[in-house]
Design a protein around this motif. Structure first.
Motif, PDB file in Angstrom:
ATOM      1  N   ALA A 120      49.871  39.852 -20.194  1.00 50.22           N
ATOM      2  CA  ALA A 120      50.700  38.949 -19.392  1.00 50.22           C
ATOM      3  C   ALA A 120      51.312  37.870 -20.269  1.00 50.22           C
ATOM      4  O   ALA A 120      50.700  37.400 -21.231  1.00 50.22           O
ATOM      5  N   ASN A 121      52.557  37.479 -19.935  1.00 53.42           N
ATOM      6  CA  ASN A 121      53.207  36.371 -20.628  1.00 53.42           C
ATOM      7  C   ASN A 121      53.714  35.316 -19.648  1.00 53.42           C
ATOM      8  O   ASN A 121      54.387  34.374 -20.039  1.00 53.42           O
ATOM      9  N   SER A 122      53.402  35.492 -18.347  1.00 54.23           N
ATOM     10  CA  SER A 122      53.777  34.483 -17.356  1.00 54.23           C
ATOM     11  C   SER A 122      52.875  34.593 -16.135  1.00 54.23           C
ATOM     12  O   SER A 122      52.202  35.603 -15.927  1.00 54.23           O
ATOM     13  N   VAL A 123      52.879  33.542 -15.363  1.00 57.68           N
ATOM     14  CA  VAL A 123      52.210  33.535 -14.067  1.00 57.68           C
ATOM     15  C   VAL A 123      53.088  32.711 -13.129  1.00 57.68           C
ATOM     16  O   VAL A 123      53.599  31.652 -13.519  1.00 57.68           O
ATOM     17  N   VAL A 171      48.924  43.203 -13.500  1.00 58.96           N
ATOM     18  CA  VAL A 171      50.135  42.596 -14.048  1.00 58.96           C
ATOM     19  C   VAL A 171      51.348  43.430 -13.641  1.00 58.96           C
ATOM     20  O   VAL A 171      51.247  44.636 -13.424  1.00 58.96           O
ATOM     21  N   ALA A 198      55.015  44.401 -15.011  1.00 61.72           N
ATOM     22  CA  ALA A 198      55.891  44.416 -16.191  1.00 61.72           C
ATOM     23  C   ALA A 198      57.318  44.651 -15.717  1.00 61.72           C
ATOM     24  O   ALA A 198      57.627  45.686 -15.126  1.00 61.72           O
ATOM     25  N   GLU A 220      59.473  40.194 -18.952  1.00 52.77           N
ATOM     26  CA  GLU A 220      58.421  39.394 -18.341  1.00 52.77           C
ATOM     27  C   GLU A 220      57.268  40.309 -17.929  1.00 52.77           C
ATOM     28  O   GLU A 220      57.478  41.398 -17.396  1.00 52.77           O
ATOM     29  N   VAL A 221      56.042  39.861 -18.203  1.00 57.06           N
ATOM     30  CA  VAL A 221      54.838  40.555 -17.741  1.00 57.06           C
ATOM     31  C   VAL A 221      54.016  39.500 -17.002  1.00 57.06           C
ATOM     32  O   VAL A 221      53.411  38.628 -17.618  1.00 57.06           O
ATOM     33  N   ARG A 222      54.043  39.588 -15.699  1.00 55.24           N
ATOM     34  CA  ARG A 222      53.492  38.538 -14.841  1.00 55.24           C
ATOM     35  C   ARG A 222      52.097  38.889 -14.351  1.00 55.24           C
ATOM     36  O   ARG A 222      51.880  39.953 -13.789  1.00 55.24           O
ATOM     37  N   GLN A 223      51.156  37.969 -14.570  1.00 59.05           N
ATOM     38  CA  GLN A 223      49.822  38.129 -13.990  1.00 59.05           C
ATOM     39  C   GLN A 223      49.888  37.791 -12.508  1.00 59.05           C
ATOM     40  O   GLN A 223      50.554  36.840 -12.104  1.00 59.05           O
ATOM     41  N   GLN A 224      49.182  38.578 -11.704  1.00 60.70           N
ATOM     42  CA  GLN A 224      49.135  38.325 -10.271  1.00 60.70           C
ATOM     43  C   GLN A 224      48.547  36.949  -9.976  1.00 60.70           C
ATOM     44  O   GLN A 224      47.542  36.550 -10.566  1.00 60.70           O
TER      45      GLN A 224
END
Length: 161
Positions: free
Chosen positions: A20-23, A93, A95, A100-104
Motif C-alpha cells: 500500500a502507498n495510500s489510505v 489493498v 491497486a 495508487e495502492v490503497r489500504q482498506q
C-alpha cells in the motif's frame, strides 16, 4: 486527448499484493426498503455487486461521506442510524491503474431511507433492491459480503477489524 478510466484490482489476503502507498477513509452503507431488501450497485471497475460507498472528501464528516456517497451512487436520500463495523484489514489493498495502492479503511453504516429514486451513476452499471434471501448467490467481493453478513447478524456491538 482521450481520457482513460482508472480501474482497480482488489487484493484480499493475497501474499503477492503490491504494498500500500495510500489510505483514504471511506464508507459503505446498508440501505433497506420497507420490504427489508438491500440496495446494491454493480461496480463498473470490477463488475461485482457492492454496497454504495466511497472516499471521504476534505471538509466533511465520515457520516456526511456516507450520506453523500449513497445519494451519488443510488439517487437515494438517507440518514445514518448506526455503525455496523470498522474495516481496516491491512491485507486488503486496491491497486489502481494510476499507481495508487490503497489500504482498506472503511466504516460501514446502517441507514434510514428518507426518499429519492434509484439512479445509476457513472461508477455503476446496474442497481437493484435485493431480497436478503438472494444475497448469497450474488457475485460480490468477500469484503462486501463480510459487511452484509455483519449487518444480517444484528450484532450488539460494531465489528472492529
Amino acid at each position: 486527448m482521450t481520457e482513460t478510466a482508472v480501474t482497480r484490482i482488489d487484493h484480499y489476503n493475497d501474499p503477492d499484493a503490491p504494498p500500500a502507498n495510500s489510505v483514504v477513509p471511506s464508507t459503505t452503507a446498508v440501505v433497506t426498503d420497507t420490504e427489508d431488501r438491500i440496495v446494491l450497485i454493480r461496480r463498473r471497475d470490477n463488475d461485482l455487486w457492492a454496497l454504495p460507498g466511497g472516499g471521504m472528501d476534505l471538509g466533511e464528516s465520515i457520516v456526511d461521506t456516507a450520506v453523500r456517497e449513497v445519494k451519488e451512487e443510488t439517487g437515494l436520500d438517507v440518514e445514518v442510524t448506526g455503525l455496523i463495523g470498522v474495516y481496516t484489514n491491512p491485507h486488503h489493498v486496491m491497486a489502481y491503474t494510476d499507481g495508487e495502492v490503497r489500504q482498506q479503511f472503511s466504516l460501514c453504516f446502517t441507514t434510514r431511507l428518507l426518499g429519492g429514486t434509484l439512479l445509476i451513476d457513472s461508477e455503476s452499471t446496474d442497481i437493484a433492491w435485493t431480497p436478503q434471501e438472494q444475497l448469497d448467490a450474488i457475485s460480490m467481493h468477500p469484503s462486501m459480503r463480510l459487511r452484509i453478513n455483519h449487518y444480517r447478524e444484528h450484532r450488539p456491538t460494531p465489528y472492529l477489524g
